[in-house]
Motif scaffolding. Sequence first.
Motif: not given
Length: 548
Positions: A136-141, A45-46, A400-405
């Motif tokens: 890798a998993l954390i999408s940054r520059g 989850e970003m 993401k969980e908050a947005a889904r709620y």
Amino acid sequence: MKTGNCYAMKGKRKKNIQKADNPAIAYAITAGYFLLILIGILHHEMWRDEHQAWLVARDAHSISGLFQNLKYEGNPALWHLCLYVISSFTSKPVAMQIFHVIIAVSYVFLFCRYAPFSLSVKILFVLSYFVLYEYALISRGYGLGVLIAFLICVLFPKRNSNLLFISLLLLLLANTTVYGLILSSGLAGIIFITIIKEKSYRNISIVKLTLPAVIFMAGIILSLWQLYPKPGNSFPVSWSEGFDKNRFYLISWKLFSSYFPIPDLKGMHFWNTNVFTSNQNALNPVIPIIILSICICIFIRKPLALLFYAGCTAAFGFLFYWTLLVHARYYGHFYLVLIISFWIARYCKEANIKNTLLRMMSGFGKMSENIFLVIVLAVSAAGGITAFSKDFRLKFSTSKEAARYIIENGLDNLSIVGSTDFVISPLSSYLNRPIYYPERKSLGSFVIWDNKRNSDLKLMDIFSGVLKFMEKGEKKVLVVLDNQSTYVQNGQTFNLEHAMLSDDVRIDLLKYIPPGIVEDEKYYIFITEKILQPSYRHRSKILPGPKP
């Protein structure tokens, strides 16, 4: 007998490297890494910094608008330009994650295919903390910087015939991050010295020398122009005002943490921790100094590699000391410098060392280099596998969980007031809509770190935005806070779970979403509603302040 054993070991090492150069092996390792990272990123989850870059690019309606959005970001534009292109096709931030997987897989393939190391070293590198997890998993520059730096390493053995391409890569590398700027300068410096030292400029035309130099300098100037702090920048950086021994002890330990990044697993908030904790005393730099000494011994017979290692390590150390930005994504560049130094050292000529002490140091370095590299990679791999598995099992961020709620309960069509802005901003990314931030008293998506932003909010600074929407005729407003549901104001405690904001506006707590791995990303979701006949006399009443 000793000489024979030495030659036998060199022959065995050369044979192992030749075996590792097999393209089929590189493709197999890369394919395994791709599957692993794909599984990992689908469970990641970003967090807010990932969303911040996405929002800056998504909400730019032109290239000039993108640079305007970047005004207070403190980063060059390359990563955001890539996201700008992607966001023109989709508004879903998962596209950024897919793009980042492609970047990570690409630099892993370059390393496995072209780096002059044994198979065991390559496998350990792929599993190391920064390769398997942080970049890798954390999408940054930062991953984009790794990819470009590795491309330059691939071209380094044939640098004279690839100067133009290398200069373009150096320009791009300098415009990834400030850390990419340092790496770009270091790599350009040793390439320039190589050309002078080997007198290869005699075989290269003036145009072929001048044009790459102009391109590189243009990249440096462009990067510095974007990095230069803009007036009114309010990003929370703790600038150094002189020598502070505690800062020095902390930064010296970060070198150790980058080589041996094993997270502390006592709790779920393991990110940016290290099981090897440091003590803020004079003994703190001893172990890092020993490690630096070993590395100097390893590279001393390859002066160009030593110059790159020492120069970049010192530059990063100064930058970390100056800014006190010392999270894993930053100090991981210490580790990256070490790997690049080992890589380019294999293509540098050995110096003819005459000094007895330096020759002894060189002998120790030659004897210990492979052992040291394997130990560093093995420990880092243990940290990488640990972090990867914990991220797989736990939620990294609960935004993401908050947005889904909010979506599942049909609340996404309401006006939203959110504070603290940088914690709430991921909701704008998921909901694809602006949020009213009391810190700026305006609607927005990404955080703008300028002097208009007020980070010292009082209780009614937050709720004045709610009342503003109510005055416009809205019956309900969603409020999302990252703080606890009780507030103290003027010595009085208010319980916001069930309270009255004014005589005719009530507030109720709908949902509390606790944090994941990122400790400060927690969400209290409230609904505020205008009522015609107050029926909540038992509730605590929060009197409104001046109208905004």
